[in-house]
Scaffold this active site. Structure first.
Site, PDB file in Angstrom:
ATOM      1  CG  ASN A   9      -1.815   1.148   1.328  1.00  0.00           C
ATOM      2  OD1 ASN A   9      -1.406   2.270   1.061  1.00  0.00           O
ATOM      3  ND2 ASN A   9      -3.058   0.926   1.718  1.00  0.00           N
ATOM      4  CG  HIS A  12       0.736   6.213   4.825  1.00  0.00           C
ATOM      5  ND1 HIS A  12      -0.170   7.207   5.158  1.00  0.00           N
ATOM      6  CD2 HIS A  12       0.135   5.039   5.175  1.00  0.00           C
ATOM      7  CE1 HIS A  12      -1.238   6.660   5.711  1.00  0.00           C
ATOM      8  NE2 HIS A  12      -1.079   5.350   5.730  1.00  0.00           N
ATOM      9  CG  HIS A  45      -8.186   4.101   1.198  1.00  0.00           C
ATOM     10  ND1 HIS A  45      -8.321   3.990   2.562  1.00  0.00           N
ATOM     11  CD2 HIS A  45      -9.415   4.470   0.739  1.00  0.00           C
ATOM     12  CE1 HIS A  45      -9.565   4.271   2.912  1.00  0.00           C
ATOM     13  NE2 HIS A  45     -10.255   4.586   1.831  1.00  0.00           N
ATOM     14  NE  ARG A  47      -9.420   8.376   4.601  1.00  0.00           N
ATOM     15  CZ  ARG A  47      -9.655   7.520   5.605  1.00  0.00           C
ATOM     16  NH1 ARG A  47      -8.892   6.466   5.766  1.00  0.00           N
ATOM     17  NH2 ARG A  47     -10.632   7.724   6.448  1.00  0.00           N
ATOM     18  NE  ARG A  51      -7.554  11.231   5.811  1.00  0.00           N
ATOM     19  CZ  ARG A  51      -8.051  10.632   6.892  1.00  0.00           C
ATOM     20  NH1 ARG A  51      -7.290   9.816   7.590  1.00  0.00           N
ATOM     21  NH2 ARG A  51      -9.276  10.828   7.271  1.00  0.00           N
ATOM     22  CD  GLU A  72      -7.588   0.115   1.457  1.00  0.00           C
ATOM     23  OE1 GLU A  72      -6.421  -0.257   1.276  1.00  0.00           O
ATOM     24  OE2 GLU A  72      -7.966   0.728   2.458  1.00  0.00           O
ATOM     25  CB  THR A 103      -9.400   1.666   7.372  1.00  0.00           C
ATOM     26  OG1 THR A 103      -8.966   2.391   6.229  1.00  0.00           O
ATOM     27  CG2 THR A 103     -10.759   1.066   7.111  1.00  0.00           C
ATOM     28  CD  GLU A 153      -6.957  -6.350   2.997  1.00  0.00           C
ATOM     29  OE1 GLU A 153      -7.068  -6.305   1.759  1.00  0.00           O
ATOM     30  OE2 GLU A 153      -6.164  -5.637   3.626  1.00  0.00           O
ATOM     31  CG  HIS A 196      -5.357  -1.663   9.388  1.00  0.00           C
ATOM     32  ND1 HIS A 196      -4.904  -1.064  10.538  1.00  0.00           N
ATOM     33  CD2 HIS A 196      -5.898  -0.680   8.642  1.00  0.00           C
ATOM     34  CE1 HIS A 196      -5.173   0.221  10.492  1.00  0.00           C
ATOM     35  NE2 HIS A 196      -5.774   0.488   9.359  1.00  0.00           N
TER      36      HIS A 196
HETATM   37  N1  PXP Z   1      -5.720  -3.212   4.032  1.00  0.00           N
HETATM   38  C1  PXP Z   1      -6.717  -2.301   4.140  1.00  0.00           C
HETATM   39  C2  PXP Z   1      -8.072  -2.701   3.689  1.00  0.00           C
HETATM   40  C3  PXP Z   1      -6.456  -1.001   4.639  1.00  0.00           C
HETATM   41  O1  PXP Z   1      -7.462  -0.121   4.775  1.00  0.00           O
HETATM   42  C4  PXP Z   1      -5.144  -0.661   4.977  1.00  0.00           C
HETATM   43  C5  PXP Z   1      -4.850   0.735   5.435  1.00  0.00           C
HETATM   44  O2  PXP Z   1      -5.114   1.631   4.425  1.00  0.00           O
HETATM   45  C6  PXP Z   1      -4.145  -1.628   4.820  1.00  0.00           C
HETATM   46  C7  PXP Z   1      -4.466  -2.902   4.379  1.00  0.00           C
HETATM   47  C8  PXP Z   1      -2.719  -1.325   5.143  1.00  0.00           C
HETATM   48  O3  PXP Z   1      -2.578  -1.000   6.473  1.00  0.00           O
HETATM   49  P1  PXP Z   1      -1.215  -0.422   6.996  1.00  0.00           P
HETATM   50  O4  PXP Z   1      -0.949   0.833   6.256  1.00  0.00           O
HETATM   51  O5  PXP Z   1      -1.458  -0.226   8.447  1.00  0.00           O
HETATM   52  O6  PXP Z   1      -0.169  -1.486   6.715  1.00  0.00           O
END
Ligand code: PXP
Length: 248
Positions: A9, A12, A45, A47, A51, A72, A103, A153, A196
């Site tokens: 992901n 960030h 994602h 949003r 953001r 996402e 999330t 998931e 997550h």
């Molecule tokens: N999976 C989903 C569905 C999420 O919403 C997120 C966070 O955006 C992640 C995985 C990844 O989480 P993290 O950034 O904490 O590794």
């Protein structure tokens, strides 16, 4: 057991870019670097408040990468339109609240089944695999199957927080819930992903759950990339996943 897939992901990277309002660091470059480092997929994602990742990032990532894109998003009409135009490999539906930092919980599928059934159908027709981000709760897993998702998931946030804070009994109990939910989902014919909050300390037991075929990891790896580079950060996660998988 099959090799576990690792989705990265890159949200960030966009968070850091947006902190200064310019063009760097570029999330597309991060997606390509993750692909080169052995990622099996890229997750982003979009949003409602934009953001981190923005519409143009999503389109550019979809265009640039050769591995599957996991889009996402919240289950809104706006996102449905954008996703259908982007044509990602997969769409992961998540709950979204403006005031949350990330999330925070799983999707309420059981209580919103009629709306979700109608929401999901055109996305499946457009060729996307639909994944629902749910708590490790048998009620939500069963509802995900009923509304037409192909994937669940499982939300690993509670487990990962307990590991990070050395709450061992809670971590063990939550891991049991994740393993039971993974088994129940698999028995319904759903593909099982998890994600997550995953770190090097929490990944092993999750990777060892036999029904889990994909982990999606973002924040920790983007942070770790500051110290090891994205390549090194991903390689270490891959190593720990493979180790736990082969020992299971
Ligand atoms: N999976 C989903 C569905 C999420 O919403 C997120 C966070 O955006 C992640 C995985 C990844 O989480 P993290 O950034 O904490 O590794």
């Amino acid at each position: 057991m099959d090799r576990l897939r690792l989705g990265i992901n890159i949200d960030h990277v966009a968070t850091i870019r947006n902190a200064r309002g310019g063009a760097t660091p570029d999330p597309v470059r991060a997606a390509l670097a993750a692909q080169s480092a052995g990622a099996d997929g890229i997750t982003a994602h979009l949003r409602e408040d934009r953001r981190h990742v923005r519409d143009a990032d999503m389109a550019a990532i979809a265009e640039a990468i050769d591995i599957p894109l996991n889009f996402e998003m919240a289950a809104t009409e706006e996102m449905s339109r954008i996703a259908q135009a982007t044509r990602p490999h997969a769409i992961c539906l998540v709950p979204e609240r403006r005031e949350e930092r990330t999330t925070e919980g799983g999707l309420e599928v059981a209580g919103d089944a009629n709306r979700l059934t109608g929401f999901i159908a055109p996305l499946v027709d457009a060729g996307a695999r639909i994944s629902l981000f749910v708590a490790p709760d048998p009620r939500q897993v069963e509802a995900a199957f009923r509304v037409g998702a192909q994937v669940v998931e499982l939300h690993t946030g509670t487990y990962c927080d307990a590991v990070a804070e050395d709450r061992h009994d809670e971590a063990a109990a939550e891991l049991d819930r994740l393993a039971a939910a993974a088994k129940a989902a698999d028995e319904l014919g759903l593909e099982v992903h998890a994600g997550h909050g995953i770190t090097y300390d929490s990944v092993g037991p999750l990777a060892a759950i036999p029904q889990v075929v994909e982990l999606n990891i973002g924040h920790f790896l983007i942070g770790e990339a500051v110290f090891r580079g994205l390549d090194g950060a991903i390689a270490e996660m891959r190593r720990l996943m493979d180790l736990a998988r082969s020992a299971a």
